[in-house]
Design a protein around this motif. Structure first.
Motif, PDB file in Angstrom:
ATOM      1  N   GLU A  20       0.791  -1.296   0.120  1.00 12.73           N
ATOM      2  CA  GLU A  20      -0.143  -0.139  -0.262  1.00 12.73           C
ATOM      3  C   GLU A  20       0.702   1.065  -0.288  1.00 12.73           C
ATOM      4  OE1 GLU A  20      -1.377   0.629   4.716  1.00 12.73           O
ATOM      5  OE2 GLU A  20      -2.033  -0.984   3.452  1.00 12.73           O
ATOM      6  N   PRO A  21       0.696   2.086  -0.372  1.00 12.45           N
ATOM      7  CA  PRO A  21       1.180   3.821  -0.578  1.00 12.45           C
ATOM      8  C   PRO A  21       1.008   3.974   0.879  1.00 12.45           C
ATOM      9  CG  PRO A  21      -0.783   3.517  -2.070  1.00 12.45           C
ATOM     10  CD  PRO A  21      -0.687   2.255  -1.559  1.00 12.45           C
ATOM     11  N   PRO A  22       2.885   4.592   1.128  1.00 14.46           N
ATOM     12  CA  PRO A  22       2.854   5.463   2.447  1.00 14.46           C
ATOM     13  C   PRO A  22       1.932   6.505   3.346  1.00 14.46           C
ATOM     14  CG  PRO A  22       4.517   5.860   0.524  1.00 14.46           C
ATOM     15  CD  PRO A  22       3.444   5.395  -0.481  1.00 14.46           C
ATOM     16  N   ALA A  23       1.712   5.878   4.155  1.00 15.88           N
ATOM     17  CA  ALA A  23       0.915   7.872   4.905  1.00 15.88           C
ATOM     18  C   ALA A  23       1.668   8.341   4.139  1.00 15.88           C
ATOM     19  CB  ALA A  23       0.502   7.512   6.439  1.00 15.88           C
ATOM     20  N   TYR A  24       3.002   9.039   4.412  1.00 17.70           N
ATOM     21  CA  TYR A  24       3.529   9.901   5.027  1.00 17.70           C
ATOM     22  C   TYR A  24       4.623   9.622   4.093  1.00 17.70           C
ATOM     23  CZ  TYR A  24       4.680   8.988   8.728  1.00 17.70           C
ATOM     24  OH  TYR A  24       6.051   8.303  10.340  1.00 17.70           O
ATOM     25  N   ILE A  25       5.575  10.880   3.736  1.00 20.37           N
ATOM     26  CA  ILE A  25       6.988  11.179   3.378  1.00 20.37           C
ATOM     27  C   ILE A  25       7.756  11.692   4.278  1.00 20.37           C
ATOM     28  CG2 ILE A  25       8.324  10.950   1.669  1.00 20.37           C
ATOM     29  CD1 ILE A  25       6.411   8.984  -0.640  1.00 20.37           C
ATOM     30  N   PHE A  26       8.246  12.148   4.294  1.00 19.39           N
ATOM     31  CA  PHE A  26       8.898  13.506   4.734  1.00 19.39           C
ATOM     32  C   PHE A  26      10.665  12.949   4.578  1.00 19.39           C
ATOM     33  CE2 PHE A  26       6.898  12.217   9.339  1.00 19.39           C
ATOM     34  CZ  PHE A  26       5.843  13.194   9.100  1.00 19.39           C
ATOM     35  N   TRP A  27      10.878  14.593   4.019  1.00 19.94           N
ATOM     36  CA  TRP A  27      11.392  14.982   3.429  1.00 19.94           C
ATOM     37  C   TRP A  27      12.778  15.977   4.661  1.00 19.94           C
ATOM     38  CZ3 TRP A  27      13.833  14.087  -1.312  1.00 19.94           C
ATOM     39  CH2 TRP A  27      13.563  13.503  -1.806  1.00 19.94           C
ATOM     40  N   HIS A  30      20.028  17.842   6.144  1.00 27.37           N
ATOM     41  CA  HIS A  30      20.848  17.387   7.568  1.00 27.37           C
ATOM     42  C   HIS A  30      20.743  16.845   8.707  1.00 27.37           C
ATOM     43  CE1 HIS A  30      23.987  20.175   5.603  1.00 27.37           C
ATOM     44  NE2 HIS A  30      23.200  20.856   5.481  1.00 27.37           N
ATOM     45  N   ASP A  31      19.718  15.765   8.020  1.00 28.34           N
ATOM     46  CA  ASP A  31      18.698  15.567   9.025  1.00 28.34           C
ATOM     47  C   ASP A  31      17.726  15.893  10.188  1.00 28.34           C
ATOM     48  OD1 ASP A  31      20.104  12.731   8.937  1.00 28.34           O
ATOM     49  OD2 ASP A  31      22.194  13.886  10.011  1.00 28.34           O
ATOM     50  N   GLU A  32      17.261  17.413   9.605  1.00 27.10           N
ATOM     51  CA  GLU A  32      16.169  17.580  10.466  1.00 27.10           C
ATOM     52  C   GLU A  32      15.217  18.647   9.267  1.00 27.10           C
ATOM     53  OE1 GLU A  32      17.610  21.593  11.439  1.00 27.10           O
ATOM     54  OE2 GLU A  32      19.067  21.161  12.745  1.00 27.10           O
ATOM     55  N   VAL A  33      13.678  18.148   9.673  1.00 28.82           N
ATOM     56  CA  VAL A  33      12.925  17.864   8.937  1.00 28.82           C
ATOM     57  C   VAL A  33      12.797  19.429   8.108  1.00 28.82           C
ATOM     58  CG1 VAL A  33      10.137  17.667   8.824  1.00 28.82           C
ATOM     59  CG2 VAL A  33      11.799  15.762  10.461  1.00 28.82           C
ATOM     60  N   ILE A  34      12.566  19.037   6.749  1.00 27.91           N
ATOM     61  CA  ILE A  34      12.326  20.810   6.050  1.00 27.91           C
ATOM     62  C   ILE A  34      10.866  20.792   5.686  1.00 27.91           C
ATOM     63  CG2 ILE A  34      12.344  20.857   3.546  1.00 27.91           C
ATOM     64  CD1 ILE A  34      14.390  19.331   2.873  1.00 27.91           C
ATOM     65  N   SER A  35      10.818  22.094   6.381  1.00 28.41           N
ATOM     66  CA  SER A  35       9.422  23.098   6.330  1.00 28.41           C
ATOM     67  C   SER A  35       9.315  23.850   5.401  1.00 28.41           C
ATOM     68  CB  SER A  35      10.389  24.271   7.715  1.00 28.41           C
ATOM     69  OG  SER A  35       8.502  24.384   8.272  1.00 28.41           O
ATOM     70  N   TYR A  36       8.119  23.230   5.012  1.00 26.46           N
ATOM     71  CA  TYR A  36       7.644  23.691   3.092  1.00 26.46           C
ATOM     72  C   TYR A  36       6.987  25.461   3.645  1.00 26.46           C
ATOM     73  CZ  TYR A  36       8.190  19.773   2.798  1.00 26.46           C
ATOM     74  OH  TYR A  36       8.151  17.546   3.323  1.00 26.46           O
ATOM     75  N   ASP A  37       6.991  25.788   4.943  1.00 23.96           N
ATOM     76  CA  ASP A  37       6.254  27.206   4.848  1.00 23.96           C
ATOM     77  C   ASP A  37       8.037  27.822   5.970  1.00 23.96           C
ATOM     78  OD1 ASP A  37       6.078  25.960   7.007  1.00 23.96           O
ATOM     79  OD2 ASP A  37       4.292  26.192   7.957  1.00 23.96           O
ATOM     80  N   SER A  38       8.883  27.679   5.527  1.00 22.26           N
ATOM     81  CA  SER A  38       9.700  28.450   6.035  1.00 22.26           C
ATOM     82  C   SER A  38       9.994  29.969   5.765  1.00 22.26           C
ATOM     83  CB  SER A  38      10.981  27.676   6.334  1.00 22.26           C
ATOM     84  OG  SER A  38      11.907  27.577   4.641  1.00 22.26           O
ATOM     85  N   SER A  39      10.969  30.479   6.356  1.00 19.71           N
ATOM     86  CA  SER A  39      11.150  31.861   5.059  1.00 19.71           C
ATOM     87  C   SER A  39      11.712  32.230   4.339  1.00 19.71           C
ATOM     88  CB  SER A  39      11.525  33.036   6.732  1.00 19.71           C
ATOM     89  OG  SER A  39      12.883  32.561   7.020  1.00 19.71           O
ATOM     90  N   ARG A  40      12.652  30.601   3.990  1.00 21.88           N
ATOM     91  CA  ARG A  40      13.625  30.721   2.710  1.00 21.88           C
ATOM     92  C   ARG A  40      12.369  31.061   2.036  1.00 21.88           C
ATOM     93  NH1 ARG A  40      14.454  28.758  -1.401  1.00 21.88           N
ATOM     94  NH2 ARG A  40      16.727  27.422  -2.022  1.00 21.88           N
ATOM     95  N   GLY A  41      11.554  29.927   1.830  1.00 24.75           N
ATOM     96  CA  GLY A  41      11.002  30.463   0.677  1.00 24.75           C
ATOM     97  C   GLY A  41      11.050  29.813  -0.698  1.00 24.75           C
ATOM     98  N   GLY A  42       9.979  29.225  -1.950  1.00 24.48           N
ATOM     99  CA  GLY A  42      10.748  28.737  -2.917  1.00 24.48           C
ATOM    100  C   GLY A  42      10.390  27.241  -2.963  1.00 24.48           C
TER     101      GLY A  42
END
Length: 140
Positions: A20-27, A30-42
């Motif tokens: 079955e497909p995974p329930a989620y995939i985290f990216w 440097h071993d820290e979860v990537i935040s998609y709404d960080s101030s870096r943007g893009g």
């Protein structure tokens, strides 16, 4: 994987042979979860679930701080990782190209329009599910 500063990093994580497909995939970076709404943007992620589930991590306007280890971690499979190097190099007037994974300057006579390669070996877990990351270089 090598990319030029200012370009888009495009990483794809594929999960194969899963019942079955995974329930989620985290990216991770440097071993820290990537935040998609960080101030870096893009930074964005597109995930397509199916017989093969793929998750695409897109990082626009790559900077030197974006260099490092990237990992995808599906809920039901092993982690796969790739190391990204953002280059601050200069190219000649014809532009920069990637030919079979190697950065070159000059004309694109023998290169394919798209090059994709496995950046990490398959990592089977106990149930035979396989996860890997690959990247695509686009030529302009």
């Amino acid at each position: 994987m090598h990319v030029d500063k200012g370009s888009t990093i495009n990483l794809t994580c594929a999960v194969k042979y899963s019942p079955e497909p995974p329930a989620y995939i985290f990216w991770y970076h440097h071993d820290e979860v990537i935040s998609y709404d960080s101030s870096r943007g893009g930074v964005s992620v597109i995930t397509e679930k199916g017989d093969v589930t793929t998750s695409h991590l897109l990082i626009q306007n790559a900077d030197l701080d974006d260099s490092g280890k990237y990992s995808c971690s599906p809920s039901n499979a092993d982690v796969a990782s790739v190391r990204v190097h953002v280059l601050n190099g200069k190219c000649n007037h014809d532009g920069c190209f990637y030919c079979f994974g190697q950065r070159t300057s000059g004309k694109m006579h023998d290169c394919r329009e798209n090059f994709s390669a496995s950046s990490a070996p398959f990592h089977p877990d106990h149930s035979g599910i396989k996860t890997h990351i690959h990247h695509t270089h686009r030529f302009y």
